[in-house]
Motif scaffolding. Structure first.
Motif, PDB file in Angstrom:
ATOM      1  N   VAL A  38      -7.547  -3.401   8.020  1.00  0.00           N
ATOM      2  CA  VAL A  38      -6.427  -3.904   8.825  1.00  0.00           C
ATOM      3  C   VAL A  38      -5.101  -3.303   8.345  1.00  0.00           C
ATOM      4  CG1 VAL A  38      -5.858  -5.901   7.368  1.00  0.00           C
ATOM      5  CG2 VAL A  38      -5.565  -6.072   9.844  1.00  0.00           C
ATOM      6  N   TYR A  39      -4.134  -3.239   9.251  1.00  0.00           N
ATOM      7  CA  TYR A  39      -2.745  -2.911   8.881  1.00  0.00           C
ATOM      8  C   TYR A  39      -2.318  -3.995   7.890  1.00  0.00           C
ATOM      9  CZ  TYR A  39       2.332  -2.405   9.800  1.00  0.00           C
ATOM     10  OH  TYR A  39       3.695  -2.248   9.700  1.00  0.00           O
ATOM     11  N   PRO A  40      -1.973  -3.639   6.644  1.00  0.00           N
ATOM     12  CA  PRO A  40      -1.839  -4.642   5.587  1.00  0.00           C
ATOM     13  C   PRO A  40      -0.818  -5.746   5.840  1.00  0.00           C
ATOM     14  CG  PRO A  40      -1.599  -2.394   4.698  1.00  0.00           C
ATOM     15  CD  PRO A  40      -1.730  -2.260   6.175  1.00  0.00           C
ATOM     16  N   LEU A  72       0.801  -1.226   0.000  1.00  0.00           N
ATOM     17  CA  LEU A  72       0.000   0.000   0.000  1.00  0.00           C
ATOM     18  C   LEU A  72       0.837   1.281   0.000  1.00  0.00           C
ATOM     19  CD1 LEU A  72      -2.668   1.608   0.346  1.00  0.00           C
ATOM     20  CD2 LEU A  72      -2.487   1.164   2.797  1.00  0.00           C
ATOM     21  N   PHE A  73       1.768   1.371   0.957  1.00  0.00           N
ATOM     22  CA  PHE A  73       2.487   2.640   1.093  1.00  0.00           C
ATOM     23  C   PHE A  73       3.485   2.857  -0.047  1.00  0.00           C
ATOM     24  CE2 PHE A  73       0.864   1.818   5.373  1.00  0.00           C
ATOM     25  CZ  PHE A  73       0.104   2.964   5.521  1.00  0.00           C
ATOM     26  N   SER A  74       3.887   1.787  -0.721  1.00  0.00           N
ATOM     27  CA  SER A  74       4.751   1.947  -1.900  1.00  0.00           C
ATOM     28  C   SER A  74       3.915   2.506  -3.042  1.00  0.00           C
ATOM     29  CB  SER A  74       5.363   0.618  -2.320  1.00  0.00           C
ATOM     30  OG  SER A  74       5.793  -0.107  -1.207  1.00  0.00           O
ATOM     31  N   SER A 113       8.837   2.941  17.444  1.00  0.00           N
ATOM     32  CA  SER A 113       8.762   3.785  16.241  1.00  0.00           C
ATOM     33  C   SER A 113       7.959   5.050  16.446  1.00  0.00           C
ATOM     34  CB  SER A 113       8.137   3.011  15.083  1.00  0.00           C
ATOM     35  OG  SER A 113       9.038   2.069  14.590  1.00  0.00           O
ATOM     36  N   LYS A 114       6.730   4.888  16.909  1.00  0.00           N
ATOM     37  CA  LYS A 114       5.822   6.037  16.947  1.00  0.00           C
ATOM     38  C   LYS A 114       5.960   6.782  18.276  1.00  0.00           C
ATOM     39  CE  LYS A 114       4.853   4.011  13.307  1.00  0.00           C
ATOM     40  NZ  LYS A 114       3.941   3.664  12.305  1.00  0.00           N
ATOM     41  N   SER A 115       6.211   6.042  19.354  1.00  0.00           N
ATOM     42  CA  SER A 115       6.260   6.685  20.666  1.00  0.00           C
ATOM     43  C   SER A 115       7.551   7.460  20.868  1.00  0.00           C
ATOM     44  CB  SER A 115       6.116   5.625  21.753  1.00  0.00           C
ATOM     45  OG  SER A 115       7.082   4.615  21.567  1.00  0.00           O
ATOM     46  N   ASN A 140      -6.172   1.114  17.350  1.00  0.00           N
ATOM     47  CA  ASN A 140      -6.193   0.496  16.037  1.00  0.00           C
ATOM     48  C   ASN A 140      -5.558   1.326  14.929  1.00  0.00           C
ATOM     49  OD1 ASN A 140      -8.245  -0.036  13.373  1.00  0.00           O
ATOM     50  ND2 ASN A 140      -7.338  -1.804  14.366  1.00  0.00           N
ATOM     51  N   ASN A 141      -4.790   0.638  14.125  1.00  0.00           N
ATOM     52  CA  ASN A 141      -4.359   1.149  12.840  1.00  0.00           C
ATOM     53  C   ASN A 141      -5.167   0.357  11.828  1.00  0.00           C
ATOM     54  OD1 ASN A 141      -3.040   2.193  10.663  1.00  0.00           O
ATOM     55  ND2 ASN A 141      -1.153   1.020  10.933  1.00  0.00           N
ATOM     56  N   PRO A 142      -6.008   0.956  11.009  1.00  0.00           N
ATOM     57  CA  PRO A 142      -6.054   2.371  10.640  1.00  0.00           C
ATOM     58  C   PRO A 142      -7.149   3.210  11.303  1.00  0.00           C
ATOM     59  CG  PRO A 142      -7.294   1.115   9.049  1.00  0.00           C
ATOM     60  CD  PRO A 142      -6.780   0.125  10.065  1.00  0.00           C
ATOM     61  N   PRO A 161      -2.806   8.308  16.982  1.00  0.00           N
ATOM     62  CA  PRO A 161      -2.381   9.346  16.030  1.00  0.00           C
ATOM     63  C   PRO A 161      -3.120   9.266  14.696  1.00  0.00           C
ATOM     64  CG  PRO A 161      -0.803   7.551  16.057  1.00  0.00           C
ATOM     65  CD  PRO A 161      -1.851   7.193  17.078  1.00  0.00           C
ATOM     66  N   TYR A 162      -4.063   8.343  14.567  1.00  0.00           N
ATOM     67  CA  TYR A 162      -4.787   8.186  13.302  1.00  0.00           C
ATOM     68  C   TYR A 162      -6.228   8.675  13.401  1.00  0.00           C
ATOM     69  CZ  TYR A 162      -0.835   5.284  11.994  1.00  0.00           C
ATOM     70  OH  TYR A 162       0.433   4.829  11.731  1.00  0.00           O
ATOM     71  N   ILE A 163      -6.654   9.367  12.348  1.00  0.00           N
ATOM     72  CA  ILE A 163      -8.039   9.833  12.253  1.00  0.00           C
ATOM     73  C   ILE A 163      -8.622   9.194  10.993  1.00  0.00           C
ATOM     74  CG2 ILE A 163      -9.538  11.856  11.917  1.00  0.00           C
ATOM     75  CD1 ILE A 163      -6.220  12.410  13.510  1.00  0.00           C
ATOM     76  N   PHE A 171     -10.992   7.180   4.732  1.00  0.00           N
ATOM     77  CA  PHE A 171      -9.701   7.780   4.438  1.00  0.00           C
ATOM     78  C   PHE A 171      -8.972   8.014   5.755  1.00  0.00           C
ATOM     79  CE2 PHE A 171      -6.953  11.216   2.822  1.00  0.00           C
ATOM     80  CZ  PHE A 171      -6.630  10.706   1.574  1.00  0.00           C
ATOM     81  N   ARG A 172      -7.657   7.761   5.789  1.00  0.00           N
ATOM     82  CA  ARG A 172      -6.912   7.933   7.039  1.00  0.00           C
ATOM     83  C   ARG A 172      -5.953   9.123   6.966  1.00  0.00           C
ATOM     84  NH1 ARG A 172      -2.148   4.026   9.075  1.00  0.00           N
ATOM     85  NH2 ARG A 172      -1.028   5.596   7.869  1.00  0.00           N
ATOM     86  N   LEU A 173      -5.988   9.946   8.010  1.00  0.00           N
ATOM     87  CA  LEU A 173      -5.010  11.035   8.143  1.00  0.00           C
ATOM     88  C   LEU A 173      -4.160  10.751   9.372  1.00  0.00           C
ATOM     89  CD1 LEU A 173      -7.282  14.174   7.525  1.00  0.00           C
ATOM     90  CD2 LEU A 173      -5.680  13.133   5.904  1.00  0.00           C
ATOM     91  N   ALA A 218       1.367  -1.366  19.212  1.00  0.00           N
ATOM     92  CA  ALA A 218       2.370  -0.374  18.780  1.00  0.00           C
ATOM     93  C   ALA A 218       1.974   1.063  19.128  1.00  0.00           C
ATOM     94  CB  ALA A 218       2.601  -0.492  17.271  1.00  0.00           C
ATOM     95  N   TYR A 219       0.670   1.284  19.324  1.00  0.00           N
ATOM     96  CA  TYR A 219       0.207   2.661  19.560  1.00  0.00           C
ATOM     97  C   TYR A 219      -0.261   2.901  20.997  1.00  0.00           C
ATOM     98  CZ  TYR A 219       0.571   2.687  14.528  1.00  0.00           C
ATOM     99  OH  TYR A 219       1.075   2.586  13.256  1.00  0.00           O
ATOM    100  N   GLU A 220       0.088   1.994  21.908  1.00  0.00           N
ATOM    101  CA  GLU A 220      -0.426   2.103  23.284  1.00  0.00           C
ATOM    102  C   GLU A 220      -0.028   3.412  23.961  1.00  0.00           C
ATOM    103  OE1 GLU A 220       1.624   1.928  26.246  1.00  0.00           O
ATOM    104  OE2 GLU A 220       3.396   1.815  24.947  1.00  0.00           O
ATOM    105  N   LEU A 258       0.248  13.549   5.145  1.00  0.00           N
ATOM    106  CA  LEU A 258      -0.461  13.005   6.314  1.00  0.00           C
ATOM    107  C   LEU A 258      -0.858  11.562   5.975  1.00  0.00           C
ATOM    108  CD1 LEU A 258      -2.845  16.015   7.184  1.00  0.00           C
ATOM    109  CD2 LEU A 258      -0.540  15.629   8.002  1.00  0.00           C
ATOM    110  N   GLY A 259       0.041  10.918   5.205  1.00  0.00           N
ATOM    111  CA  GLY A 259      -0.264   9.571   4.725  1.00  0.00           C
ATOM    112  C   GLY A 259       0.349   8.513   5.614  1.00  0.00           C
ATOM    113  N   ILE A 260       1.525   8.021   5.252  1.00  0.00           N
ATOM    114  CA  ILE A 260       2.158   6.966   6.061  1.00  0.00           C
ATOM    115  C   ILE A 260       2.420   7.492   7.476  1.00  0.00           C
ATOM    116  CG2 ILE A 260       4.529   7.533   5.335  1.00  0.00           C
ATOM    117  CD1 ILE A 260       4.971   4.384   5.331  1.00  0.00           C
ATOM    118  N   GLY A 261       2.278   6.611   8.444  1.00  0.00           N
ATOM    119  CA  GLY A 261       2.471   7.029   9.834  1.00  0.00           C
ATOM    120  C   GLY A 261       3.938   7.161  10.179  1.00  0.00           C
TER     121      GLY A 261
END
Ligand code: MLT
Length: 404
Positions: free
Chosen positions: A131-133, A16-18, A240-242, A178-180, A338-340, A379-381, A209-211, A39-42
């Motif tokens: 789902v996260y792919p 997806l992200f590629s 990564s994200k924290s 949850n992602n996404p 961090p996802y909307i 759509f995810r931001l 991962a997002y706790e 505001l695409g890939i996290g």
């Protein structure tokens, strides 16, 4: 003639992200000078914290000193990091996880994908949609398109929270926050899953991962806050994200000693043993300097700096939520994540809205359909850009809405 793994041929042509990166690249080539806001890939935008940077400098220097130089490290991770993790992420929260149950790695993407190596091919695998792919693609790579993959539909109607499967599933991937969709699971909801897994002798692969983005202490940070989870769940965590480690790469996976499976001959095998066997054969450990950097996240200074980073991203999330609300969008998430996740306006599908935002606002987001069929029309931001760029993006979206 040699053969390839045919299952790879059944996958979508690119990750997806590629695909998104390629589309954005094409757009910027044909629109030189367009001021694109991502505001695409996290992916995080704040630099590493001072505590992490000093630890990196110190450990890089050590690697140049005869008496401190390190070659191969333990495949499971150095004790200093495993102990810091067990103490801060678990013991301080009243959760009993020992350092020996923690496997340090180079990313949750690798671990959530690689975990399939120790699972049998006959398992029925339940995966949420959207789902996260990585969970779906790596399962497809392993077992191919088969009726052994069951999708658990998550929609507005069920608050994007999957129901426990009515028919048998052996393994289920859950990701909360949850992602996404950015939604969270309450303690009661997570308990329902743990009880289901214990009753059915199923395995939960829990991606936390997002706790660190959870703002309400009643929401569980770890599946091991639920009684019995050590007998039915593996948990994945990421720096990564924290702590801004998307470029450094460090994560860990918890495989409790109590987690056992009955094999075909009736004997019990520990998943900890199997994962240790897998990791020590296929992985040579996360680099020493990266583990020292991760250890610094657990110092008082490191914790404070991490919190500031998270607060800043969560302020962006609040800004996005407010902007979308004022522009009349329906959206979810962004409160403990961090996802909307927004509903595409004007009956547009996910890719149509992606094109509209890119062409008219020069904003990149992620089309919901990329996360599964149930993501169509969403759509995810992400909140990972800077405050300034996030505010600019929200202004552009407001302008787009006023001219619709
Ligand atoms: C995402 O945008 O979903 C994440 O960045 C993916 C990842 O962490 O690999």
């Amino acid at each position: 003639m040699f053969q390839v793994n045919q299952h790879y041929l059944e996958l979508d042509e690119s990750y997806l992200f590629s695909t998104i990166a390629r589309k954005v690249e094409q757009f910027s080539t044909s629109h030189p000078g367009a001021d694109i806001i991502r505001l695409g890939i996290g992916d995080v935008t704040l630099p590493l914290s001072p505590a992490v940077i000093s630890a990196l400098h110190r450990s890089v220097d050590e690697m140049g000193e005869k008496e401190h130089f390190r070659g191969y490290g333990p495949e499971q991770g150095y004790a200093f990091l495993r102990e810091a993790i067990a103490e801060t992420d678990f013991k301080n929260r009243g959760i009993d996880i020992s350092p020996s149950e923690i496997f340090v790695s180079d990313g949750s993407k690798s671990d959530t994908g690689n975990i399939g190596d120790i699972l049998g091919e006959r398992n029925v695998v339940a995966i949420t949609d959207p789902v996260y792919p990585v969970y779906l693609d790596t399962t497809l790579m392993r077992i191919g398109k088969t009726d052994k993959i069951r999708l658990l539909r998550c929609s507005e109607e069920n608050g994007f929270l999957p129901e426990v499967p009515a028919v048998r599933a052996d393994v289920v991937y859950l990701c909360y926050p949850n992602n996404p969709t950015g939604t969270v699971m309450s303690r009661e909801q997570l308990k329902r899953w743990v009880d289901w897994a214990l009753e059915n002798e199923s395995l939960i692969l829990f991606d936390a991962a997002y706790e660190a983005f959870i703002r309400d202490e009643s929401i569980p940070h770890s599946i091991y806050e639920i009684e019995g989870a050590k007998r039915c769940a593996i948990e994945f965590r990421s720096f990564s994200k924290s702590a801004g480690f998307t470029g450094l790469r460090c994560s860990y996976t918890v495989v409790p000693h109590e987690l056992k499976v009955v094999t075909a001959d009736g004997s019990k095998v520990s998943l900890h043993y199997l994962w240790n066997r897998r990791q020590s054969t296929k992985f040579n450990g996360t680099p020493y300097i990266i583990q020292r950097a991760a250890e610094a996240v657990y110092t008082a200074q490191g914790q404070q700096e991490m919190q500031q980073m998270i607060d800043s991203y969560m302020q962006n999330a609040a800004l996005i939520r407010q902007g979308l609300s004022e522009s009349g969008y329906t959206f979810f998430g962004g409160e403990h994540s961090p996802y909307i996740w927004l509903k595409c306006p004007d009956g547009l599908d996910s890719w149509q809205f992606f094109d509209r935002l890119l062409e008219r606002c020069h904003i990149v987001g992620t089309p919901g359909i990329g996360f599964g069929a149930a993501g169509e029309g969403y759509f995810r931001l992400t909140a990972f850009n800077s405050a300034e760029r996030t505010a600019e993006a929200i202004g552009r979206i407001a302008q787009l809405s006023s001219t619709r």
